[in-house]
Design an enzyme around this catalytic site. Sequence first.
Site, PDB file in Angstrom:
ATOM      1  N   SER A 130      32.815  14.115  45.780  1.00 32.98           N
ATOM      2  CA  SER A 130      32.846  15.485  45.251  1.00 32.98           C
ATOM      3  C   SER A 130      31.586  16.255  45.654  1.00 32.98           C
ATOM      4  O   SER A 130      30.550  15.671  45.965  1.00 32.98           O
ATOM      5  CB  SER A 130      32.937  15.419  43.728  1.00 32.98           C
ATOM      6  OG  SER A 130      32.780  16.698  43.150  1.00 32.98           O
ATOM      7  N   TYR A 154      33.633  22.227  47.020  1.00 24.49           N
ATOM      8  CA  TYR A 154      33.915  23.375  46.166  1.00 24.49           C
ATOM      9  C   TYR A 154      33.176  24.514  46.839  1.00 24.49           C
ATOM     10  O   TYR A 154      31.938  24.540  46.869  1.00 24.49           O
ATOM     11  CB  TYR A 154      33.363  23.143  44.759  1.00 24.49           C
ATOM     12  CG  TYR A 154      34.268  22.324  43.860  1.00 24.49           C
ATOM     13  CD1 TYR A 154      35.622  22.616  43.757  1.00 24.49           C
ATOM     14  CD2 TYR A 154      33.763  21.281  43.086  1.00 24.49           C
ATOM     15  CE1 TYR A 154      36.453  21.882  42.919  1.00 24.49           C
ATOM     16  CE2 TYR A 154      34.589  20.553  42.244  1.00 24.49           C
ATOM     17  CZ  TYR A 154      35.925  20.859  42.166  1.00 24.49           C
ATOM     18  OH  TYR A 154      36.746  20.138  41.327  1.00 24.49           O
ATOM     19  N   THR A 180      38.749  22.039  48.003  1.00 28.85           N
ATOM     20  CA  THR A 180      39.584  22.133  46.793  1.00 28.85           C
ATOM     21  C   THR A 180      39.772  23.599  46.417  1.00 28.85           C
ATOM     22  O   THR A 180      38.808  24.350  46.281  1.00 28.85           O
ATOM     23  CB  THR A 180      38.930  21.345  45.642  1.00 28.85           C
ATOM     24  OG1 THR A 180      38.834  19.986  46.043  1.00 28.85           O
ATOM     25  CG2 THR A 180      39.747  21.439  44.364  1.00 28.85           C
ATOM     26  N   ARG A 189      40.767  23.761  28.571  1.00 27.77           N
ATOM     27  CA  ARG A 189      40.772  22.330  28.245  1.00 27.77           C
ATOM     28  C   ARG A 189      40.371  22.110  26.783  1.00 27.77           C
ATOM     29  O   ARG A 189      39.186  22.015  26.461  1.00 27.77           O
ATOM     30  CB  ARG A 189      39.793  21.575  29.141  1.00 27.77           C
ATOM     31  CG  ARG A 189      40.165  21.635  30.604  1.00 27.77           C
ATOM     32  CD  ARG A 189      39.164  20.874  31.466  1.00 27.77           C
ATOM     33  NE  ARG A 189      39.412  21.132  32.869  1.00 27.77           N
ATOM     34  CZ  ARG A 189      38.539  20.897  33.839  1.00 27.77           C
ATOM     35  NH1 ARG A 189      37.358  20.394  33.549  1.00 27.77           N
ATOM     36  NH2 ARG A 189      38.842  21.153  35.092  1.00 27.77           N
ATOM     37  N   LYS A 261      43.065  21.048  49.437  1.00 24.90           N
ATOM     38  CA  LYS A 261      43.518  20.294  48.251  1.00 24.90           C
ATOM     39  C   LYS A 261      44.028  21.234  47.166  1.00 24.90           C
ATOM     40  O   LYS A 261      43.382  22.245  46.875  1.00 24.90           O
ATOM     41  CB  LYS A 261      42.352  19.461  47.704  1.00 24.90           C
ATOM     42  CG  LYS A 261      42.666  18.659  46.441  1.00 24.90           C
ATOM     43  CD  LYS A 261      41.542  17.684  46.112  1.00 24.90           C
ATOM     44  CE  LYS A 261      41.886  16.746  44.967  1.00 24.90           C
ATOM     45  NZ  LYS A 261      41.463  17.230  43.666  1.00 24.90           N
ATOM     46  N   HIS A 285      45.453  18.451  40.446  1.00 29.91           N
ATOM     47  CA  HIS A 285      44.153  18.157  39.826  1.00 29.91           C
ATOM     48  C   HIS A 285      44.342  17.281  38.590  1.00 29.91           C
ATOM     49  O   HIS A 285      43.585  17.375  37.626  1.00 29.91           O
ATOM     50  CB  HIS A 285      43.432  19.470  39.474  1.00 29.91           C
ATOM     51  CG  HIS A 285      41.941  19.426  39.646  1.00 29.91           C
ATOM     52  ND1 HIS A 285      41.293  19.937  40.732  1.00 29.91           N
ATOM     53  CD2 HIS A 285      40.954  18.914  38.858  1.00 29.91           C
ATOM     54  CE1 HIS A 285      39.986  19.774  40.602  1.00 29.91           C
ATOM     55  NE2 HIS A 285      39.756  19.137  39.472  1.00 29.91           N
ATOM     56  N   ASP A 315      47.706  13.098  45.265  1.00 31.54           N
ATOM     57  CA  ASP A 315      47.248  12.440  44.032  1.00 31.54           C
ATOM     58  C   ASP A 315      47.857  13.135  42.827  1.00 31.54           C
ATOM     59  O   ASP A 315      48.584  14.118  42.962  1.00 31.54           O
ATOM     60  CB  ASP A 315      45.709  12.364  43.936  1.00 31.54           C
ATOM     61  CG  ASP A 315      45.032  13.683  43.557  1.00 31.54           C
ATOM     62  OD1 ASP A 315      45.641  14.553  42.899  1.00 31.54           O
ATOM     63  OD2 ASP A 315      43.853  13.844  43.930  1.00 31.54           O
ATOM     64  N   GLY A 317      48.510  11.265  38.923  1.00 28.97           N
ATOM     65  CA  GLY A 317      49.407  10.397  38.161  1.00 28.97           C
ATOM     66  C   GLY A 317      49.513   8.973  38.661  1.00 28.97           C
ATOM     67  O   GLY A 317      50.238   8.168  38.068  1.00 28.97           O
ATOM     68  N   ARG A 319      48.925   5.417  38.699  1.00 29.25           N
ATOM     69  CA  ARG A 319      48.360   4.478  37.725  1.00 29.25           C
ATOM     70  C   ARG A 319      48.546   3.026  38.146  1.00 29.25           C
ATOM     71  O   ARG A 319      47.870   2.135  37.618  1.00 29.25           O
ATOM     72  CB  ARG A 319      49.041   4.664  36.349  1.00 29.25           C
ATOM     73  CG  ARG A 319      48.868   6.060  35.777  1.00 29.25           C
ATOM     74  CD  ARG A 319      47.412   6.283  35.365  1.00 29.25           C
ATOM     75  NE  ARG A 319      47.180   7.657  34.912  1.00 29.25           N
ATOM     76  CZ  ARG A 319      46.641   8.618  35.665  1.00 29.25           C
ATOM     77  NH1 ARG A 319      46.281   8.372  36.924  1.00 29.25           N
ATOM     78  NH2 ARG A 319      46.436   9.833  35.185  1.00 29.25           N
ATOM     79  N   ARG A 339      41.664   8.948  37.901  1.00 28.57           N
ATOM     80  CA  ARG A 339      41.094   8.421  36.655  1.00 28.57           C
ATOM     81  C   ARG A 339      40.954   6.897  36.618  1.00 28.57           C
ATOM     82  O   ARG A 339      39.934   6.398  36.125  1.00 28.57           O
ATOM     83  CB  ARG A 339      41.911   8.925  35.476  1.00 28.57           C
ATOM     84  CG  ARG A 339      41.711  10.432  35.206  1.00 28.57           C
ATOM     85  CD  ARG A 339      42.534  10.862  34.006  1.00 28.57           C
ATOM     86  NE  ARG A 339      42.313  12.238  33.613  1.00 28.57           N
ATOM     87  CZ  ARG A 339      43.048  13.272  34.041  1.00 28.57           C
ATOM     88  NH1 ARG A 339      44.033  13.074  34.907  1.00 28.57           N
ATOM     89  NH2 ARG A 339      42.801  14.494  33.613  1.00 28.57           N
TER      90      ARG A 339
HETATM   91  C1  LIG Z   1      36.847  13.794  35.441  1.00 26.15           C
HETATM   92  C2  LIG Z   1      37.476  14.364  36.665  1.00 26.15           C
HETATM   93  C3  LIG Z   1      36.691  15.104  37.546  1.00 26.15           C
HETATM   94  C4  LIG Z   1      37.262  15.624  38.714  1.00 26.15           C
HETATM   95  N1  LIG Z   1      36.467  16.279  39.608  1.00 26.15           N
HETATM   96  C5  LIG Z   1      36.993  16.724  40.754  1.00 26.15           C
HETATM   97  C6  LIG Z   1      36.166  17.293  41.752  1.00 26.15           C
HETATM   98  O1  LIG Z   1      34.946  17.346  41.611  1.00 26.15           O
HETATM   99  N2  LIG Z   1      36.763  17.778  42.861  1.00 26.15           N
HETATM  100  C7  LIG Z   1      38.110  17.724  43.050  1.00 26.15           C
HETATM  101  O2  LIG Z   1      38.603  18.186  44.077  1.00 26.15           O
HETATM  102  N3  LIG Z   1      38.910  17.143  42.141  1.00 26.15           N
HETATM  103  C8  LIG Z   1      38.391  16.632  41.014  1.00 26.15           C
HETATM  104  N4  LIG Z   1      39.196  15.999  40.116  1.00 26.15           N
HETATM  105  C9  LIG Z   1      40.630  15.845  40.406  1.00 26.15           C
HETATM  106  C10 LIG Z   1      40.893  14.549  41.171  1.00 26.15           C
HETATM  107  O3  LIG Z   1      40.434  14.641  42.490  1.00 26.15           O
HETATM  108  C11 LIG Z   1      42.393  14.228  41.205  1.00 26.15           C
HETATM  109  O4  LIG Z   1      43.085  15.346  41.714  1.00 26.15           O
HETATM  110  C12 LIG Z   1      42.946  13.848  39.831  1.00 26.15           C
HETATM  111  O5  LIG Z   1      42.053  12.982  39.174  1.00 26.15           O
HETATM  112  C13 LIG Z   1      44.285  13.174  39.965  1.00 26.15           C
HETATM  113  O6  LIG Z   1      44.848  12.954  38.706  1.00 26.15           O
HETATM  114  P1  LIG Z   1      44.850  11.517  37.997  1.00 26.15           P
HETATM  115  O7  LIG Z   1      43.445  11.067  37.914  1.00 26.15           O
HETATM  116  O8  LIG Z   1      45.428  11.768  36.630  1.00 26.15           O
HETATM  117  O9  LIG Z   1      45.708  10.611  38.825  1.00 26.15           O
HETATM  118  C14 LIG Z   1      38.643  15.436  38.963  1.00 26.15           C
HETATM  119  C15 LIG Z   1      39.403  14.665  38.084  1.00 26.15           C
HETATM  120  C16 LIG Z   1      38.838  14.117  36.964  1.00 26.15           C
HETATM  121  C17 LIG Z   1      39.679  13.240  36.063  1.00 26.15           C
END
Ligand SMILES: Cc1cc2nc3c(=O)[nH]c(=O)nc-3n(C[C@H](O)[C@H](O)[C@H](O)COP(=O)(O)O)c2cc1C
Length: 388
Positions: A130, A154, A180, A189, A261, A285, A315, A317, A319, A339
């Site tokens: 990131s 970003y 992104t 949120r 993205k 996301h 991405d 979901g 798991r 996650r």
């Molecule tokens: C805590 C957290 C922080 C995230 N930070 C970023 C980020 O900095 N840049 C980004 O493109 N996506 C970010 N994402 C989104 C992830 O890249 C990804 O799209 C997302 O986690 C997918 O969903 P899932 O974890 O439920 O499978 C973040 C997700 C989480 C959970």
Amino acid sequence: MNQPFGFYQNEIYFEGLGGVVPRFPFTYEELASRAEAALGPSLWSYVAGGAGDERTQRANASAFERWGLYPRMFVGAARRDLSVELFGVTLPSPLFMAPIGVLGLCAQDGHGDLATARAAARTGVPMVASTLTADPMEEVAAEFGSTPGFFQLYTPSDRELAESLVRRAEKAGFKAVVVTLDTWVTGWRPRDLSTANFPQLRGHCLANYTSDPIFRATLERTPEEDPRAAAGRWAQIFANPLTWDDLPWLRSLTQLPLIVKGICHPEDVRRAKDGGVDGVYCSNHGGRQANGGLPALDALPGVVEAADGLPVLFDSGIRTGADAVKAIALGATAVGVGRPYAYGLAVGGTDGVVHVLRSLLAEADLLMAVDGYPTLADLTPQSLQRVL
Ligand SMILES: Cc1cc2nc3c(=O)[nH]c(=O)nc-3n(C[C@H](O)[C@H](O)[C@H](O)COP(=O)(O)O)c2cc1C
């Protein structure tokens, strides 16, 4: 030759013969509950929470339950090949780590990006680092070993800073830039609102900014002298609501493969492709940004069709290993885990991430063995049947 990914289970069962019980959990639910205990309430709500009542976030994961993989017999899939070609490199599997902007804090030592990069080195699973890291991108990239790494941008409103970040990513050896698009403003949120917690506003995970000469030049006092002012400046320049008119500029920033993205609509895929991107990244996301949307998996077939041969990263979901297999069958070129690996990091640092990745890969590999799909190319939409 390397052991198949499924061999992870042999290791575990053989260690069990010597009385060794695994340190880390094997189900997502147990992993999440251990991570919750390790992270503490406000960080846990930041990582686990999503937008609105989190319906989209839950739907992302449950969408996979609506598809079942046909078992095929007499295939003799004794050897599986999960390797994939992506942007000119051959990866051992289609799995990659999605960018997570708070990884730094998820590790007990506060250096979670470095710990994750070490897990990439150990597993061959690329990390998309990131923009929001606790250590500068150069230090993260130095831990990748021979595994390629991608940089997620970003795009700041300060174009010069954007250019500087991309230059640094190129110099640090990142192999692609992922821009992104869905997070120029934070979604609503409730969990984070109820703890009034937004880690970056508190100055966390801003190392790429505070180490950047262009960013530093805009400050009256250094970030070391006045971290609050640096975080304030970050909040001013973080957001850039890009439009299609910005795509030529983004494209001109780098010769590296450019991936966008947050793309879920076929029309957006076509425009991005026309704009010269090298890949599209279908994601919502993880349901953190917009609630009330469709599960990312349901958008995937339309994205794949419109991409018409352009690589599609996916991405939201994922798991289990079975989820990854289904996303591949629906046309994803590469599949991002989010996650689950952040939870692994919270529970066990680099070892925890390695465990999560190896478990996902082992499950995918063994599923392909049992169900008779020796290569990723054997997995097609026809391998799946709607079950609900
Ligand atoms: C805590 C957290 C922080 C995230 N930070 C970023 C980020 O900095 N840049 C980004 O493109 N996506 C970010 N994402 C989104 C992830 O890249 C990804 O799209 C997302 O986690 C997918 O969903 P899932 O974890 O439920 O499978 C973040 C997700 C989480 C959970």
